[in-house]
Write an enzyme that holds these catalytic residues in place. Structure first.
Site, PDB file in Angstrom:
ATOM      1  N   HIS A 159       0.969  -1.375   0.454  1.00 50.69           N
ATOM      2  CA  HIS A 159       0.086  -0.465   0.035  1.00 50.69           C
ATOM      3  C   HIS A 159       0.831   1.479  -0.102  1.00 50.69           C
ATOM      4  O   HIS A 159       1.482   1.079   0.890  1.00 50.69           O
ATOM      5  CB  HIS A 159      -0.759   0.068   1.364  1.00 50.69           C
ATOM      6  CG  HIS A 159      -2.001  -0.798   1.282  1.00 50.69           C
ATOM      7  ND1 HIS A 159      -1.910  -2.111   1.674  1.00 50.69           N
ATOM      8  CD2 HIS A 159      -3.247  -0.338   1.167  1.00 50.69           C
ATOM      9  CE1 HIS A 159      -3.163  -2.499   0.929  1.00 50.69           C
ATOM     10  NE2 HIS A 159      -4.252  -1.616   0.820  1.00 50.69           N
ATOM     11  N   ASN A 191       8.286  -3.733   4.108  1.00 50.04           N
ATOM     12  CA  ASN A 191       6.522  -3.725   3.902  1.00 50.04           C
ATOM     13  C   ASN A 191       6.350  -4.168   5.229  1.00 50.04           C
ATOM     14  O   ASN A 191       5.401  -3.354   5.985  1.00 50.04           O
ATOM     15  CB  ASN A 191       6.279  -4.116   2.766  1.00 50.04           C
ATOM     16  CG  ASN A 191       4.919  -4.098   2.780  1.00 50.04           C
ATOM     17  OD1 ASN A 191       4.130  -2.520   3.073  1.00 50.04           O
ATOM     18  ND2 ASN A 191       3.685  -5.126   2.588  1.00 50.04           N
TER      19      ASN A 191
END
Ligand SMILES: *[C@@H]1O[C@H](CO)[C@@H](O)[C@H](O)[C@H]1NC(C)=O
Ligand SMILES: *[C@@H]1O[C@H](CO)[C@@H](O)[C@H](O)[C@H]1NC(C)=O
Ligand SMILES: *[C@@H]1O[C@H](CO)[C@@H](O)[C@H](O)[C@H]1NC(C)=O
Length: 359
Positions: A159, A191
Site C-alpha cells: 500500500h 513493507n
C-alpha cells in the site's frame, strides 16, 4: 527546503549500491545553472553586447528570409498528427475518500498518493482489513496493475496510502486495496517492518499536529555500475492475464508492473493558527527509503532528504504553494525516530499487514 543533505542521500542509496548524491543533491551553484539564459528568454542578449542589432538588420533587408518566415505558410504541419488522437501522456487521477493521487500508466504504479490524518481519523477504528485487493476500474484495462501480477513475484502488494490510516470507515479501508494504490515492495524487513513503522510514525504525528498530510510514491533511481556509468535498472513483474486473449497463455508471464528501487514519503505536519483553523506553520519532512530490508535500529533521520531532491528524482513538485515563511523542518520539531519496540510487539503490530501482504 534549504537543508540539502547530500550525504544522507548517498547513505540511503548505498543500501542498494546506488548513489543519487551526485545527481540529485543541490549543487552549490544551482542558482547559476538555473539562470543560464534560454533562447526564448527575452533578456538573452545583454543590451551592451551589440549583438541585438545584427539579426534585426539582417531581417530588415533580407526579404527572402522575411518571406519564408512570415508570409509563406510552412510546408509541414507536425501538429496535424493530433487528428488521429493525442498520444498523451494522461496521468489518471486516483481519488477516493481515503486517498488522492495520480497514476503512472507506464509503470503501473502510482506516481504519488496522498493521505490525510487527523486526531479523529486515527482514533477511530471502525474499518477492518479485508485484503480485498482488486483492479482499479477507473484505469483503462490496458494500463492496469492486476492482482495476479504480484503472484509468485516475491513482492508484497505494498500500500502507498496504508490501510491502517483509513480505519475510520470500512469504505475508506477498502478503497486503499485498489491496485492503483499498490507498488511491489520487499516484504520482510521492509513493507512488514520498517516501512510499516514509518507509517505508524506518520499517524503518531497527529499527537503533535492536528492535521498531517503524507504523500507517498515510488522512485526509480540510477545506480552506478562497475564501469562508472549510471543506469536505472528495475525488475518488472507480471502474470499472463486470463482475459488477455493471448495465444501464448502457457508461456512466460508478461511483465506488467515495475518494481521501484526506492520509495519516498513527504510529510506535512500542519499547525492550527490562532483561530483554530489549519493554515499556520507547516513542518515538512521528506524521506527516501530503498525498496529493501532495513534494520529496525536504523535512524529515520538517515533517510531524510531535501524536498527538492525528491522533486528532481520524481519529476513532481510537492509544495509550490507553501510559503517559505510558513515552512518548518519536521525533524527539527519532532524526533525523527521510529522507536521500534521489541520484536514480539512488532510482530503483533504488523500481524494484519502480514496476513494480507503475501498471496
Ligand atoms: C538592402 O539591400 C539592397 C540590395 O543589396 C540595397 O540596395 C539596399 O540599400 C539595402 N537596404 C538597406 C536598408 O540596407
Ligand atoms: C538572407 O537570408 C538567407 C537565409 O538565412 C541567407 O542565406 C542569405 O545569405 C541572406 N542574404 C543576405 C543578403 O543577407
Ligand atoms: C506510535 O505510538 C505508539 C503509542 O504511543 C507507540 O507504541 C509506537 O511505538 C509509536 N510508533 C512509532 C513508529 O513511533
Amino acid at each position: 527546503m534549504s537543508k540539502a543533505k547530500p550525504m544522507t542521500i548517498a547513505a540511503v542509496s548505498s543500501t542498494l549500491g546506488a548513489g543519487l548524491a551526485l545527481l540529485y543533491s543541490t549543487p552549490a551553484n544551482e542558482k547559476e545553472s538555473v539562470n543560464i539564459p534560454t533562447p526564448q528568454s527575452k533578456s538573452l542578449p545583454s543590451p551592451d553586447e551589440g549583438l541585438v542589432i545584427l539579426p534585426n538588420a539582417l531581417t530588415e533587408n533580407n526579404t527572402t528570409t522575411a518571406a519564408i518566415q512570415e508570409k509563406t505558410p510552412p510546408p509541414v504541419s507536425p501538429i496535424g498528427i493530433l487528428k488521429y488522437g493525442n498520444p498523451g501522456p494522461i496521468n489518471d487521477k486516483i481519488t477516493a475518500i481515503s486517498l488522492h493521487g495520480a497514476y503512472d500508466r507506464r509503470t503501473r504504479n502510482p506516481y504519488w498518493v496522498a493521505e490525510h490524518l487527523t486526531r479523529d481519523s486515527v482514533s477511530s477504528v471502525i474499518g477492518r482489513r479485508k485484503n480485498n485487493f482488486r483492479q482499479d476500474p477507473s484505469i483503462p484495462a490496458t494500463f492496469r496493475a492486476r492482482v495476479s501480477d504480484y503472484s509468485k513475484s516475491g513482492y508484497d502488494r505494498g500500500h502507498q496510502v496504508p490501510a491502517n490510516s483509513a480505519r475510520w470507515s470500512q469504505e475508506a479501508v477498502d478503497e486503499t486495496f485498489k491496485m492503483s494504490n499498490m507498488c511491489p515492495q520487499v516484504g520482510e524487513g521492509f513493507n512488514m517492518h520498517y516501512w510499516a513503522y514509518l507509517e505508524d510514525f506518520c499517524r503518531n504525528l497527529t499527537s503533535r499536529y492536528p492535521s498531517v498530510r503524507v504523500i507517498t510514491g515510488p522512485l526509480y533511481l540510477p545506480a552506478k555500475g562497475e564501469d562508472g556509468k549510471w543506469r536505472v535498472s528495475y525488475e518488472v513483474i507480471g502474470q499472463q492475464s486470463a482475459g488477455s486473449g493471448s495465444k501464448d497463455k502457457d508461456e512466460e508471464p508478461l511483465p506488467n508492473v515495475a518494481v521501484p528501487t526506492h520509495f519516498y514519503k513527504i510529510i506535512f505536519g500542519e499547525e492550527e493558527n490562532d483561530d483554530h483553523r489549519i493554515g499556520g506553520q507547516v513542518a515538512v519532512g521528506a524521506f527516501v527509503l530503498p525498496n529493501a530490508r532495513i534494520a529496525n535500529d536504523r535512524d529515520l533521520g538517515d533517510f531524510e532528504v531535501a524536498l527538492d531532491n525528491v522533486e528532481r528524482a520524481s519529476g513532481l513538485e510537492f509544495a509550490q504553494e507553501l510559503k517559505s515563511s510558513q515552512r518548518r523542518r519536521l525533524c527539527e520539531e519532532v524526533k525523527c525516530d521510529l522507536k521500534v519496540k521489541d520484536f514480539s510487539d512488532a510482530v503483533e503490530d504488523v500481524t494484519g499487514l502480514m496476513a494480507g501482504a503475501k498471496i
